[in-house]
Motif scaffolding. Structure first.
Motif, PDB file in Angstrom:
ATOM      1  N   UNK A 350      33.496  43.485  28.324  1.00 40.50           N
ATOM      2  CA  UNK A 350      34.935  43.485  28.606  1.00 40.50           C
ATOM      3  C   UNK A 350      35.713  44.468  27.739  1.00 40.50           C
ATOM      4  N   UNK A 351      35.125  44.897  26.616  1.00 37.12           N
ATOM      5  CA  UNK A 351      35.813  45.813  25.709  1.00 37.12           C
ATOM      6  C   UNK A 351      35.326  47.251  25.828  1.00 37.12           C
ATOM      7  N   UNK A 352      34.297  47.479  26.636  1.00 39.16           N
ATOM      8  CA  UNK A 352      33.699  48.807  26.717  1.00 39.16           C
ATOM      9  C   UNK A 352      34.709  49.846  27.220  1.00 39.16           C
ATOM     10  N   UNK A 353      35.374  49.563  28.321  1.00 48.00           N
ATOM     11  CA  UNK A 353      36.339  50.507  28.881  1.00 48.00           C
ATOM     12  C   UNK A 353      37.484  50.818  27.927  1.00 48.00           C
ATOM     13  N   UNK A 354      38.145  49.810  27.368  1.00 43.66           N
ATOM     14  CA  UNK A 354      39.206  50.089  26.392  1.00 43.66           C
ATOM     15  C   UNK A 354      38.714  50.880  25.179  1.00 43.66           C
ATOM     16  N   UNK A 355      37.476  50.605  24.708  1.00 47.90           N
ATOM     17  CA  UNK A 355      36.945  51.369  23.575  1.00 47.90           C
ATOM     18  C   UNK A 355      36.789  52.841  23.926  1.00 47.90           C
ATOM     19  N   UNK A 356      36.304  53.125  25.126  1.00 47.82           N
ATOM     20  CA  UNK A 356      36.165  54.519  25.549  1.00 47.82           C
ATOM     21  C   UNK A 356      37.528  55.214  25.581  1.00 47.82           C
ATOM     22  N   UNK A 357      38.555  54.511  26.072  1.00 45.55           N
ATOM     23  CA  UNK A 357      39.899  55.095  26.106  1.00 45.55           C
ATOM     24  C   UNK A 357      40.392  55.389  24.691  1.00 45.55           C
ATOM     25  N   UNK A 358      40.159  54.433  23.774  1.00 43.09           N
ATOM     26  CA  UNK A 358      40.590  54.631  22.382  1.00 43.09           C
ATOM     27  C   UNK A 358      39.847  55.792  21.749  1.00 43.09           C
ATOM     28  N   UNK A 359      38.556  55.909  22.049  1.00 46.03           N
ATOM     29  CA  UNK A 359      37.762  57.007  21.488  1.00 46.03           C
ATOM     30  C   UNK A 359      38.248  58.346  22.025  1.00 46.03           C
ATOM     31  N   UNK A 360      38.560  58.393  23.308  1.00 42.62           N
ATOM     32  CA  UNK A 360      39.024  59.642  23.903  1.00 42.62           C
ATOM     33  C   UNK A 360      40.364  60.070  23.313  1.00 42.62           C
ATOM     34  N   UNK A 361      41.234  59.106  23.072  1.00 42.48           N
ATOM     35  CA  UNK A 361      42.531  59.421  22.474  1.00 42.48           C
ATOM     36  C   UNK A 361      42.366  59.910  21.044  1.00 42.48           C
ATOM     37  N   UNK A 362      41.424  59.306  20.315  1.00 39.85           N
ATOM     38  CA  UNK A 362      41.260  59.626  18.896  1.00 39.85           C
ATOM     39  C   UNK A 362      40.687  61.022  18.682  1.00 39.85           C
TER      40      UNK A 362
END
Length: 492
Positions: A350-362
């Motif tokens: 459930x957290x995989x997609x949000x983590x990818x978004x956070x990584x891309x932003x960072x």
């Protein structure tokens, strides 16, 4: 009007004149509307060619610092006095560090208040004395790393990169490295995951930061172990969360003392940091039950689980998790060396997609060259060979350290014997005091580190953390023999 400009030597004459005129304008010594001498007069005054002063004026005109009026001459441009005045270098040099800090705080550009309250630094593994007799924690023995093999892996990565398109890569990391990590976790830690479940990070700290971003809102509660890992405390505090330290005992985190409304719980169950004991299976199950009832997220930091010296390996929380609560974080800092800056996280689905978004932003993605080299190192079996070799080396160092702590130093120390890791903690017996022992050792060129900096609310019992990852057996022997002679003097 004459302008005082100092020209030294015969090099970069136009640059010297340009910088001094520009500084005079920005600092307000040449006010807007001030008429400057002609390029011919200025050249005569300074003893340079007219071409030099023409070049300077043309540059300042093109940048907007000067303006011309037909038939009247060249003038300092209006409006620049609205700029905040830059202090001269002499004024800056005369200020104390405290004065500069205060002025920075009073400036117009201000950070969020929590950043002013954050510590300037937190304990990182750095040797405290220029001596081989240093028990710094969290450090590996880089001299034993197979750089000849690593060089071949890097060369392979360079060839691979040369054949690539040069475009941005996968946010989650290179596929080969994610595959290598998933295979390694399945075989060594009983953490079953598909390679697509793995997200590569710039070390464990990066993984903690990403997890904090997507799970914590300002004011929410993050629970950490006490004593515990200071960078984790800083990471969660930076989100605006309220960080609550929770005490540990010989079975690890005391689940019964977790705050009911905690949104996130950070634990080091395989090798509690810094005390070293593992979390019992009963306590692990209790923590998972607690988190499921409250919908909390657990971050499991398995930071040096590779080196186990006795006892049966405890099940990671991730392998026991059936409800999708645990984000499993690992690092190569304790198996290769910290400056590699490579880690990973296996989050709940459930957290995989949000983590990818956070990584891309960072930062979009990490260094593909290093990732490709590390993938080769792992998939070719060289990483496993290195771990076996280092396991034998660290086992010998651990045994030597324990021989001293339980032998000639037994009157002064009560070691917490860990089953894994590359450091161990030992409590000091009364009347020894932590700072006194650390300072006395340092005066004898022995690097020792107290446990007090890792405590938050719990009153610390005086003790030391002995890292044996980067200190050879002969230096352990010599340092602890010397320490045995120093300690009696501290109680006289």
């Amino acid at each position: 009007m004459d302008i005082h400009i100092a020209v030294e030597g015969h090099h970069d004459l136009s640059g010297q004149i340009y910088r001094q005129l520009r500084a005079g304008i920005l600092e307000g010594r040449l006010a807007g509307g001030t008429r400057l001498p002609s390029t011919r007069d200025l050249a005569t005054q300074l003893g340079v060619s007219r071409k030099t002063t023409l070049d300077v004026f043309e540059r300042l005109l093109s940048e907007g610092y000067l303006s011309t009026r037909a038939g009247s001459g060249t003038f300092v441009a209006d409006g620049l006095q609205r700029l905040p005045l830059e202090r001269s270098s002499h004024a800056k040099a005369a200020e104390s560090s405290r004065e500069r800090t205060k002025k920075a705080r009073d400036a117009a550009a201000r950070p969020q208040p929590l950043w002013e309250q954050m510590p300037e630094s937190f304990p990182l593994p750095r040797p405290s004395v220029p001596s081989p007799q240093d028990f710094v924690g969290g450090a590996t023995d880089k001299s034993l790393f197979p750089f000849d093999v690593w060089r071949r892996c890097v060369n392979h990565a360079l060839r691979t990169q040369a054949r690539g398109t040069g475009m941005y890569r996968e946010v989650a990391g290179e596929q080969e490295l994610r595959l290598a990590i998933s295979r390694y976790l399945a075989f060594n830690r009983a953490v079953t995951s598909n390679w697509e479940d793995v997200i590569v990070t710039q070390g464990a700290q990066h993984a903690l930061d990403l997890m904090a971003r997507i799970t914590l809102r300002p004011g929410e509660i993050a629970a950490i172990e006490d004593p515990g890992y200071p960078p984790a405390h800083a990471c969660f505090t930076a989100t605006g969360a309220r960080v609550v330290p929770v005490p540990v005992d010989r079975e690890g985190l005391i689940v019964g003392q977790l705050p009911d409304k905690a949104r996130l719980v950070y634990v080091t169950p395989s090798h509690q940091f810094p005390l070293g004991m593992p979390m019992s299976l009963e306590r692990r199950v209790e923590l998972l039950e607690w988190a499921q009832k409250r919908g909390a997220v657990i971050i499991e930091d398995d930071y040096d689980c590779e080196y186990r010296f006795e006892g049966r390996p405890m099940e990671p929380l991730k392998s026991l998790d059936r409800a999708g609560l645990v984000a499993y974080v690992g690092t190569f800092s304790k198996t290769i060396f910290p400056e590699l800056r490579m880690g990973y996280v296996v989050p709940p689905a459930s957290l995989y997609g949000p983590l990818l978004k956070a990584r891309q932003i960072a930062d979009c993605h990490g260094c593909t060259l290093t990732q490709t080299a590390l993938a080769s190192f792992m998939l070719n079996g060289d990483f496993a060979k290195h771990l076996r070799r280092m396991h034998k080396t660290y086992a010998a160092r651990r045994a030597t350290l324990l021989d001293h702590l339980q032998g000639d130093l037994a009157a002064w120390f009560e070691p917490i014997v860990p089953t894994a890791g590359i450091h161990l903690a030992a409590y000091l017996k009364a009347p020894l005091m932590e700072d006194a022992v650390v300072n006395a050792a340092r005066s004898a060129s022995i690097g020792l580190y107290g446990l007090a900096p890792f405590h938050r609310e719990m009153k610390p019992q005086p003790g030391l953390m002995f890292g044996y990852g980067s200190i050879a057996v002969e230096h352990i022997d010599a340092a602890l023999a010397k320490l045995a002679g120093l300690l009696p003097r501290l109680v006289k």
